[in-house]
Design a protein around this motif. Structure first.
Motif, PDB file in Angstrom:
ATOM      1  N   VAL A   1     -55.546  18.646  18.909  1.00  0.00           N
ATOM      2  CA  VAL A   1     -54.538  19.178  17.979  1.00  0.00           C
ATOM      3  C   VAL A   1     -53.292  19.526  18.789  1.00  0.00           C
ATOM      4  O   VAL A   1     -53.348  20.401  19.662  1.00  0.00           O
ATOM      5  CB  VAL A   1     -55.057  20.434  17.244  1.00  0.00           C
ATOM      6  CG1 VAL A   1     -53.988  20.962  16.289  1.00  0.00           C
ATOM      7  CG2 VAL A   1     -56.347  20.123  16.502  1.00  0.00           C
ATOM      8  N   PRO A   2     -52.170  18.868  18.555  1.00  0.00           N
ATOM      9  CA  PRO A   2     -50.951  19.155  19.322  1.00  0.00           C
ATOM     10  C   PRO A   2     -50.571  20.631  19.241  1.00  0.00           C
ATOM     11  O   PRO A   2     -50.611  21.241  18.170  1.00  0.00           O
ATOM     12  CB  PRO A   2     -49.900  18.276  18.627  1.00  0.00           C
ATOM     13  CG  PRO A   2     -50.689  17.167  18.009  1.00  0.00           C
ATOM     14  CD  PRO A   2     -51.982  17.781  17.580  1.00  0.00           C
ATOM     15  N   GLY A   3     -50.239  21.187  20.401  1.00  0.00           N
ATOM     16  CA  GLY A   3     -49.826  22.581  20.460  1.00  0.00           C
ATOM     17  C   GLY A   3     -50.957  23.577  20.568  1.00  0.00           C
ATOM     18  O   GLY A   3     -50.715  24.770  20.735  1.00  0.00           O
ATOM     19  N   ILE A   4     -52.193  23.097  20.472  1.00  0.00           N
ATOM     20  CA  ILE A   4     -53.364  23.966  20.567  1.00  0.00           C
ATOM     21  C   ILE A   4     -54.221  23.507  21.736  1.00  0.00           C
ATOM     22  O   ILE A   4     -54.663  22.357  21.775  1.00  0.00           O
ATOM     23  CB  ILE A   4     -54.213  23.940  19.273  1.00  0.00           C
ATOM     24  CG1 ILE A   4     -53.357  24.257  18.058  1.00  0.00           C
ATOM     25  CG2 ILE A   4     -55.383  24.906  19.399  1.00  0.00           C
ATOM     26  CD1 ILE A   4     -52.769  25.640  18.066  1.00  0.00           C
ATOM     27  N   HIS A   5     -54.453  24.379  22.684  1.00  0.00           N
ATOM     28  CA  HIS A   5     -55.222  24.013  23.866  1.00  0.00           C
ATOM     29  C   HIS A   5     -56.546  24.768  23.885  1.00  0.00           C
ATOM     30  O   HIS A   5     -56.680  25.834  23.259  1.00  0.00           O
ATOM     31  CB  HIS A   5     -54.432  24.316  25.139  1.00  0.00           C
ATOM     32  CG  HIS A   5     -54.538  23.227  26.152  1.00  0.00           C
ATOM     33  ND1 HIS A   5     -53.625  22.200  26.274  1.00  0.00           N
ATOM     34  CD2 HIS A   5     -55.480  22.981  27.105  1.00  0.00           C
ATOM     35  CE1 HIS A   5     -53.977  21.379  27.258  1.00  0.00           C
ATOM     36  NE2 HIS A   5     -55.108  21.841  27.769  1.00  0.00           N
ATOM     37  N   ALA A   6     -57.520  24.234  24.618  1.00  0.00           N
ATOM     38  CA  ALA A   6     -58.849  24.847  24.685  1.00  0.00           C
ATOM     39  C   ALA A   6     -59.456  24.668  26.066  1.00  0.00           C
ATOM     40  O   ALA A   6     -59.209  23.670  26.746  1.00  0.00           O
ATOM     41  CB  ALA A   6     -59.767  24.239  23.624  1.00  0.00           C
ATOM     42  N   TYR A   7     -60.260  25.654  26.453  1.00  0.00           N
ATOM     43  CA  TYR A   7     -61.066  25.585  27.674  1.00  0.00           C
ATOM     44  C   TYR A   7     -62.486  25.968  27.298  1.00  0.00           C
ATOM     45  O   TYR A   7     -62.697  26.924  26.535  1.00  0.00           O
ATOM     46  CB  TYR A   7     -60.536  26.533  28.754  1.00  0.00           C
ATOM     47  CG  TYR A   7     -59.188  26.127  29.303  1.00  0.00           C
ATOM     48  CD1 TYR A   7     -59.086  25.337  30.438  1.00  0.00           C
ATOM     49  CD2 TYR A   7     -58.011  26.539  28.679  1.00  0.00           C
ATOM     50  CE1 TYR A   7     -57.856  24.958  30.939  1.00  0.00           C
ATOM     51  CE2 TYR A   7     -56.768  26.161  29.165  1.00  0.00           C
ATOM     52  CZ  TYR A   7     -56.700  25.372  30.303  1.00  0.00           C
ATOM     53  OH  TYR A   7     -55.467  24.992  30.792  1.00  0.00           O
TER      54      TYR A   7
ATOM     55  N   ILE B   1     -62.588  28.854  24.492  1.00  0.00           N
ATOM     56  CA  ILE B   1     -61.424  29.654  24.105  1.00  0.00           C
ATOM     57  C   ILE B   1     -60.332  28.718  23.607  1.00  0.00           C
ATOM     58  O   ILE B   1     -60.106  27.656  24.177  1.00  0.00           O
ATOM     59  CB  ILE B   1     -60.909  30.525  25.275  1.00  0.00           C
ATOM     60  CG1 ILE B   1     -60.639  29.679  26.524  1.00  0.00           C
ATOM     61  CG2 ILE B   1     -61.900  31.633  25.595  1.00  0.00           C
ATOM     62  CD1 ILE B   1     -60.019  30.466  27.674  1.00  0.00           C
ATOM     63  N   ILE B   2     -59.666  29.118  22.534  1.00  0.00           N
ATOM     64  CA  ILE B   2     -58.701  28.255  21.860  1.00  0.00           C
ATOM     65  C   ILE B   2     -57.447  29.062  21.546  1.00  0.00           C
ATOM     66  O   ILE B   2     -57.536  30.179  21.027  1.00  0.00           O
ATOM     67  CB  ILE B   2     -59.284  27.698  20.544  1.00  0.00           C
ATOM     68  CG1 ILE B   2     -60.645  27.034  20.800  1.00  0.00           C
ATOM     69  CG2 ILE B   2     -58.321  26.734  19.884  1.00  0.00           C
ATOM     70  CD1 ILE B   2     -61.443  26.773  19.535  1.00  0.00           C
ATOM     71  N   GLY B   3     -56.282  28.493  21.858  1.00  0.00           N
ATOM     72  CA  GLY B   3     -55.052  29.219  21.568  1.00  0.00           C
ATOM     73  C   GLY B   3     -53.836  28.324  21.597  1.00  0.00           C
ATOM     74  O   GLY B   3     -53.901  27.161  22.035  1.00  0.00           O
ATOM     75  N   GLN B   4     -52.734  28.852  21.125  1.00  0.00           N
ATOM     76  CA  GLN B   4     -51.480  28.114  21.148  1.00  0.00           C
ATOM     77  C   GLN B   4     -51.007  27.941  22.581  1.00  0.00           C
ATOM     78  O   GLN B   4     -51.153  28.840  23.416  1.00  0.00           O
ATOM     79  CB  GLN B   4     -50.428  28.846  20.318  1.00  0.00           C
ATOM     80  CG  GLN B   4     -50.771  28.941  18.840  1.00  0.00           C
ATOM     81  CD  GLN B   4     -49.723  29.691  18.042  1.00  0.00           C
ATOM     82  OE1 GLN B   4     -48.813  30.285  18.607  1.00  0.00           O
ATOM     83  NE2 GLN B   4     -49.850  29.651  16.730  1.00  0.00           N
ATOM     84  N   ASP B   5     -50.465  26.779  22.875  1.00  0.00           N
ATOM     85  CA  ASP B   5     -50.046  26.458  24.240  1.00  0.00           C
ATOM     86  C   ASP B   5     -49.134  27.517  24.844  1.00  0.00           C
ATOM     87  O   ASP B   5     -49.296  27.898  26.000  1.00  0.00           O
ATOM     88  CB  ASP B   5     -49.324  25.101  24.259  1.00  0.00           C
ATOM     89  CG  ASP B   5     -50.294  23.936  24.170  1.00  0.00           C
ATOM     90  OD1 ASP B   5     -51.514  24.184  24.236  1.00  0.00           O
ATOM     91  OD2 ASP B   5     -49.836  22.791  24.025  1.00  0.00           O
ATOM     92  N   HIS B   6     -48.176  27.987  24.072  1.00  0.00           N
ATOM     93  CA  HIS B   6     -47.173  28.910  24.633  1.00  0.00           C
ATOM     94  C   HIS B   6     -47.798  30.242  25.040  1.00  0.00           C
ATOM     95  O   HIS B   6     -47.244  30.966  25.883  1.00  0.00           O
ATOM     96  CB  HIS B   6     -46.037  29.143  23.634  1.00  0.00           C
ATOM     97  CG  HIS B   6     -46.447  29.904  22.403  1.00  0.00           C
ATOM     98  ND1 HIS B   6     -46.551  31.268  22.374  1.00  0.00           N
ATOM     99  CD2 HIS B   6     -46.779  29.473  21.159  1.00  0.00           C
ATOM    100  CE1 HIS B   6     -46.925  31.657  21.171  1.00  0.00           C
ATOM    101  NE2 HIS B   6     -47.072  30.593  20.414  1.00  0.00           N
ATOM    102  N   TYR B   7     -48.972  30.567  24.474  1.00  0.00           N
ATOM    103  CA  TYR B   7     -49.658  31.809  24.844  1.00  0.00           C
ATOM    104  C   TYR B   7     -50.764  31.562  25.861  1.00  0.00           C
ATOM    105  O   TYR B   7     -50.902  32.304  26.839  1.00  0.00           O
ATOM    106  CB  TYR B   7     -50.260  32.461  23.598  1.00  0.00           C
ATOM    107  CG  TYR B   7     -51.084  33.703  23.894  1.00  0.00           C
ATOM    108  CD1 TYR B   7     -50.481  34.885  24.296  1.00  0.00           C
ATOM    109  CD2 TYR B   7     -52.478  33.680  23.794  1.00  0.00           C
ATOM    110  CE1 TYR B   7     -51.232  36.014  24.582  1.00  0.00           C
ATOM    111  CE2 TYR B   7     -53.238  34.796  24.081  1.00  0.00           C
ATOM    112  CZ  TYR B   7     -52.605  35.970  24.467  1.00  0.00           C
ATOM    113  OH  TYR B   7     -53.360  37.088  24.760  1.00  0.00           O
TER     114      TYR B   7
END
Length: 271
Positions: free
Chosen positions: A212-218, A235-241
């Motif tokens: 999902v563009p703009g959403i990153h996960a580890y 963990i999942i969150g918006q890229d800028h955060y």
């Protein structure tokens, strides 16, 4: 340990009242035997536990009587005894991995302000069973029941790295046969062996670019007492955060949470 866990345990300690100090002190000998994971001479065991040898010996005499420890007749070394083994087996049989994982997911989300997903190995592959939302506005399509791609998501890559190779190959083959619109998150892709080896070495996985563009996960694995992966926490969150503090804060918090949960499930950390 997460901030939430620390606060909770602090509150528990305040309400516990007065304990038996000699029992608390003596437990250091048992902890030393667990940590070293091999029979130990009295002087070495005492040193690790922070005791004088004579003081340690007095505790060990009592522990031998009740079966907490045993002393090998030929070498004189001490190891955990049959009663300690019985306690460990009972603890494993009565421990609910999902209950512990549920608490871990909640605490990790509260500590990081990230969405956290609990992912297990299901009939169709990596399957989400819980999502703890942080309260931030985030557009994501992860819900309980969501199935992740083995190669196109962080969670899937964790299972690809730590499951038996044949099981991974079979799952990847099934995924490639998925009809369009199957609902699986992530696009199947080729994963080189060096990427799998890197995931095993570092203990976590991510995908770039993300599904999902703009959403990153580890994502990181959780192991049981046999050393097998039982679930993954993501963990999942918006890229800028997420991205600016990923290496300094969020990935260490994720790894601490998964390692602690693994230990609580009986996994022995070797490094």
């Amino acid at each position: 340990m997460s901030l939430a866990t620390t606060k909770r345990r602090g509150a528990e300690h305040k309400s516990e009242g007065r304990g038996v100090q000699s029992i608390e002190l003596g437990s250091r000998l048992l902890q030393a035997l667990c940590q070293e994971a091999e029979p130990m001479m009295l002087k070495d065991l005492a040193k690790v536990a922070g005791f004088a040898p004579a003081q340690a010996h007095a505790y060990l005499v009592s522990y031998k009587k009740i079966g907490f420890v045993e002393q090998h007749p030929e070498t004189g070394r001490y190891s955990l005894g049959p009663f300690a083994v019985d306690l460990g087996l009972t603890a494993m049989h009565t421990t609910d991995p999902m209950e512990l994982a549920h608490d871990t997911v909640q605490e990790l989300s509260a500590a990081t302000s990230l969405n956290v997903a609990l992912v297990v190995w299901g009939s169709f592959g990596p399957t989400v069973v819980q999502v703890q939302e942080s309260g931030s506005q985030i557009n994501m399509n992860t819900r309980p029941g969501t199935v992740y791609s083995m190669s196109g998501t962080a969670s899937g890559l964790v299972f690809s790295a730590f499951l038996p190779e044949k099981e991974v190959k079979d799952s990847v083959a099934r995924e490639k046969r998925d009809p369009s619109g199957s609902g699986r998150v992530g696009v199947s892709r080729f994963v080189p062996r060096r990427e799998i080896e890197q995931i095993r070495e570092q203990g976590f996985a991510t995908v770039d670019p993300p599904p999902v563009p703009g959403i990153h996960a580890y994502s990181a694995p959780v192991f049981d007492h046999t050393g097998q992966i039982v679930l993954a926490i993501t963990i999942i969150g918006q890229d800028h955060y997420l991205e600016p503090s990923a290496e300094s804060d969020f990935i260490p918090a994720l790894l601490e949470a998964t390692r602690t949960l693994s230990v609580n499930l009986g996994h022995r950390i070797t490094s």
